[in-house]
Design an enzyme around this catalytic site. Structure first.
Site, PDB file in Angstrom:
ATOM      1  N   HIS A 160       8.849  44.719  -5.044  1.00  0.00           N
ATOM      2  CA  HIS A 160       7.852  45.337  -4.161  1.00  0.00           C
ATOM      3  C   HIS A 160       6.470  45.392  -4.801  1.00  0.00           C
ATOM      4  O   HIS A 160       5.483  45.635  -4.117  1.00  0.00           O
ATOM      5  CB  HIS A 160       8.301  46.754  -3.779  1.00  0.00           C
ATOM      6  N   ASP A 368      -2.082  45.747  -6.036  1.00  0.00           N
ATOM      7  CA  ASP A 368      -1.053  46.345  -5.180  1.00  0.00           C
ATOM      8  C   ASP A 368      -0.111  45.238  -4.722  1.00  0.00           C
ATOM      9  O   ASP A 368      -0.579  44.133  -4.398  1.00  0.00           O
ATOM     10  CB  ASP A 368      -1.724  46.984  -3.938  1.00  0.00           C
TER      11      ASP A 368
HETATM   12  P1  ADQ Z   1       3.559  52.270  -2.522  1.00  0.00           P
HETATM   13  O1  ADQ Z   1       2.821  52.021  -3.780  1.00  0.00           O
HETATM   14  O2  ADQ Z   1       4.118  53.623  -2.351  1.00  0.00           O
HETATM   15  O3  ADQ Z   1       4.731  51.186  -2.328  1.00  0.00           O
HETATM   16  P2  ADQ Z   1       2.120  51.645   0.113  1.00  0.00           P
HETATM   17  O4  ADQ Z   1       2.600  50.342   0.601  1.00  0.00           O
HETATM   18  O5  ADQ Z   1       0.636  51.809   0.194  1.00  0.00           O
HETATM   19  O6  ADQ Z   1       2.478  51.944  -1.351  1.00  0.00           O
HETATM   20  O7  ADQ Z   1       2.730  52.863   0.977  1.00  0.00           O
HETATM   21  C1  ADQ Z   1       4.063  52.979   1.318  1.00  0.00           C
HETATM   22  C2  ADQ Z   1       4.236  54.046   2.402  1.00  0.00           C
HETATM   23  O8  ADQ Z   1       3.847  55.344   1.930  1.00  0.00           O
HETATM   24  C3  ADQ Z   1       3.384  53.794   3.651  1.00  0.00           C
HETATM   25  O9  ADQ Z   1       4.228  53.859   4.780  1.00  0.00           O
HETATM   26  C4  ADQ Z   1       2.344  54.916   3.657  1.00  0.00           C
HETATM   27  O10 ADQ Z   1       1.992  55.387   4.944  1.00  0.00           O
HETATM   28  C5  ADQ Z   1       3.010  56.006   2.862  1.00  0.00           C
HETATM   29  N1  ADQ Z   1       1.980  56.822   2.160  1.00  0.00           N
HETATM   30  C6  ADQ Z   1       1.169  56.412   1.153  1.00  0.00           C
HETATM   31  N2  ADQ Z   1       0.356  57.412   0.764  1.00  0.00           N
HETATM   32  C7  ADQ Z   1       0.628  58.478   1.558  1.00  0.00           C
HETATM   33  C8  ADQ Z   1       0.112  59.810   1.651  1.00  0.00           C
HETATM   34  N3  ADQ Z   1      -0.871  60.250   0.852  1.00  0.00           N
HETATM   35  N4  ADQ Z   1       0.655  60.629   2.569  1.00  0.00           N
HETATM   36  C9  ADQ Z   1       1.646  60.175   3.384  1.00  0.00           C
HETATM   37  N5  ADQ Z   1       2.180  58.941   3.348  1.00  0.00           N
HETATM   38  C10 ADQ Z   1       1.677  58.091   2.437  1.00  0.00           C
HETATM   39  C11 ADQ Z   1       5.243  50.028  -2.999  1.00  0.00           C
HETATM   40  C12 ADQ Z   1       4.207  49.004  -3.498  1.00  0.00           C
HETATM   41  C13 ADQ Z   1       3.331  48.534  -2.341  1.00  0.00           C
HETATM   42  C14 ADQ Z   1       4.207  47.972  -1.217  1.00  0.00           C
HETATM   43  C15 ADQ Z   1       5.328  48.936  -0.848  1.00  0.00           C
HETATM   44  C16 ADQ Z   1       6.339  48.301   0.110  1.00  0.00           C
HETATM   45  O11 ADQ Z   1       3.400  49.589  -4.529  1.00  0.00           O
HETATM   46  O12 ADQ Z   1       2.420  47.540  -2.792  1.00  0.00           O
HETATM   47  O13 ADQ Z   1       3.403  47.738  -0.081  1.00  0.00           O
HETATM   48  O14 ADQ Z   1       6.054  49.349  -2.006  1.00  0.00           O
HETATM   49  O15 ADQ Z   1       6.860  47.124  -0.415  1.00  0.00           O
END
Ligand code: ADQ
Length: 463
Positions: A160, A368
């Site tokens: 991921h 990311d």
């Molecule tokens: P994350 O680094 O957690 O995931 P991201 O893809 O931005 O990052 O977000 C994942 C989920 O978390 C989204 O559905 C988002 O809405 C939710 N989220 C993020 N911040 C939030 C907040 N402050 N409050 C509520 N909800 C929040 C990892 C990788 C990413 C990749 C994902 C999926 O780092 O690059 O996109 O996995 O593979």
């Protein structure tokens, strides 16, 4: 039809909306074929099973047709495997931050031991024709451990987070075990083509691998297929969430509260990879260079608490708090605060409302894997009057979302100029960009991702 077994560090109940698109999408597949989801329970026990490190209790639950099997970890294993190797070595290195990596032979040994223990407990659960799909950096050696125990299953792996260039990976002490363990998989999925290129250079240079047609690589007497499968979101689920009461209330409240302002939004986990200090500096530069935004543009930054047991996360929190204080102190007025910083997780049900109220989204990670917030922001917009996505060229999402305004987040002045452009973008251009972005996000949604990956895993020639 083979049973699907999903393995990930953490599990979610796929029936609960709070679990989000990924859990729902995986749960949906598991539900259809009657699958198994295996991972850490999230529970830390001081001494597991009478005290032997690594031998946490196994718990079994049912969520509809899905069997959830979780293992508790004892404190020592949690600290070495999760906090230590996963989050102090692999997370920073894979996000190109060798400066933040804390290498220690003990945490590596614990990481390997926990993976071995997971493999043993999983092996007890597996049937001969199961297909196994392992997720993310916590579990890289899992297939190698399963193979050592005699597994002949089809095993796929999806990373991921990004895969950095060869020279950065090669800086991990003892990284050879790591390449070798990748070749125990049949299929490796990455978020972007850039990651696949890094994988290819790495295995050719460091493992003497041979590149074969069809994205196949051969080394250590095993062939693995490596391809990009950019992850998507569940578009209809997010639209549905946006129609709900929590989301509409949130939207109406924001529109009323900020009627005279232009709202910029940032939604992230509080993580150094997300580029939050750079973003705030760019916002400050915007206020400095384009004074028309003073008393007008407001940035709402939601940064949910994350991994607070790891030092680098404490530092980034302090840096962010101080920057917000500085900007508000320098530019704030009695009736206008430029930055609203909220260090909490926003309830998923309210998220679409916040996204829709944003005139501009600042999604500017330094690195990311994908970034799903970028996609959620686009889906939440009013197609007749959509907001503008400002997206880092270093997010995996930038490979797909070419109609966003792409920025280099390290270039503070350049980012400020692009934010200004976003704030001033005419309606016609906003509508056109939004239509194209939405079409891409819809085509490559989370269901596409899951089907593509599983079809590819099904069709690899297993040797
Ligand atoms: P994350 O680094 O957690 O995931 P991201 O893809 O931005 O990052 O977000 C994942 C989920 O978390 C989204 O559905 C988002 O809405 C939710 N989220 C993020 N911040 C939030 C907040 N402050 N409050 C509520 N909800 C929040 C990892 C990788 C990413 C990749 C994902 C999926 O780092 O690059 O996109 O996995 O593979």
């Amino acid at each position: 039809m083979s049973r699907l077994v999903v393995v990930s560090n953490r599990l979610a109940d796929p029936r609960k909306p709070a679990a989000g698109g990924l859990a729902v999408a995986l749960g949906e597949t598991l539900h259809r074929t009657g699958g198994l989801w295996f991972g850490w329970s999230g529970k830390i026990v001081e001494t597991a099973d009478g005290g032997t490190p690594g031998e946490g209790a196994v718990n079994e639950h049912r969520a509809g047709e899905v069997k959830l099997v979780t293992v508790d970890l004892c404190r020592e294993d949690h600290d070495g495997y999760y906090l230590g190797y996963s989050n102090r070595v692999l997370w920073p290195v894979f996000h190109y931050r060798l400066d933040l990596a804390v290498f220690s032979p003990e945490s590596l040994a614990t990481y390997q031991r926990v993976n071995r223990m997971f493999a043993r407990k999983l092996m007890d659960q597996l049937k001969d024709d199961d297909v196994v799909w392992v997720h993310d950096y916590h579990l890289i050696p899992l297939a190698a451990e399963l193979r050592a125990m005699g597994s002949r299953h089809r095993i796929g792996f999806f990373l991921h987070i990004p895969l950095p260039p060869q020279q950065i990976l090669a800086a991990i002490p003892g990284h050879e075990w790591f390449i070798r363990s990748l070749f125990s998989y049949d299929l490796i999925g990455f978020q972007s083509e850039t990651d696949v290129i890094h994988f290819e250079r790495y295995v050719l240079a460091e493992a003497g691998a041979e590149a074969l047609p069809g994205g196949r690589y051969r080394a250590f007497k095993h062939t693995v297929v490596a391809r990009a499968f950019p992850i998507g979101i569940d578009v209809d689920e997010f639209i549905e969430l946006g129609r709900g009461k929590e989301s509409t209330d949130n939207y109406n409240m924001l529109v009323e509260e900020y009627a005279k302002r232009r709202l910029l939004i940032g939604i992230d986990r509080l993580d150094y990879s997300k580029g939050l200090p750079h973003r705030l500096r760019a916002f400050k530069e915007l206020l400095q260079k384009y004074p028309e935004n003073r008393d007008s543009a407001t940035l709402i930054q939601i940064a949910s608490p994350s991994r607070e047991d790891v030092d680098a996360y404490i530092d980034i929190r302090h840096e962010l708090e101080s920057l917000c204080g500085e900007i508000n102190g320098d530019y704030g007025e009695l009736d206008w605060m430029p930055v609203r910083y909220i260090h909490r997780t926003m309830a998923r049900k309210r998220l679409p409302g916040l996204c829709r109220a944003g005139r501009v989204a600042l999604i500017t990670p330094l690195r990311d894997g994908m970034n799903l917030v970028a996609k959620e922001f686009v889906v939440a917009q009013d197609p007749a009057d959509p907001g503008v996505l400002v997206l880092s060229r270093f997010a995996g999402a930038a490979e797909q979302l070419r109609d966003a305004l792409l920025v280099n987040p390290y270039d503070i002045q350049g980012t400020a100029d692009i934010i200004q452009r976003a704030l001033r973008m005419p309606l016609e251009e906003r509508v056109m960009r939004h239509q194209r972005l939405l079409a891409t996000i819809r085509t490559y949604d989370v269901h596409w991702w899951r089907k593509e990956f599983l079809a590819a895993l099904d069709s690899v020639d297993v040797d």
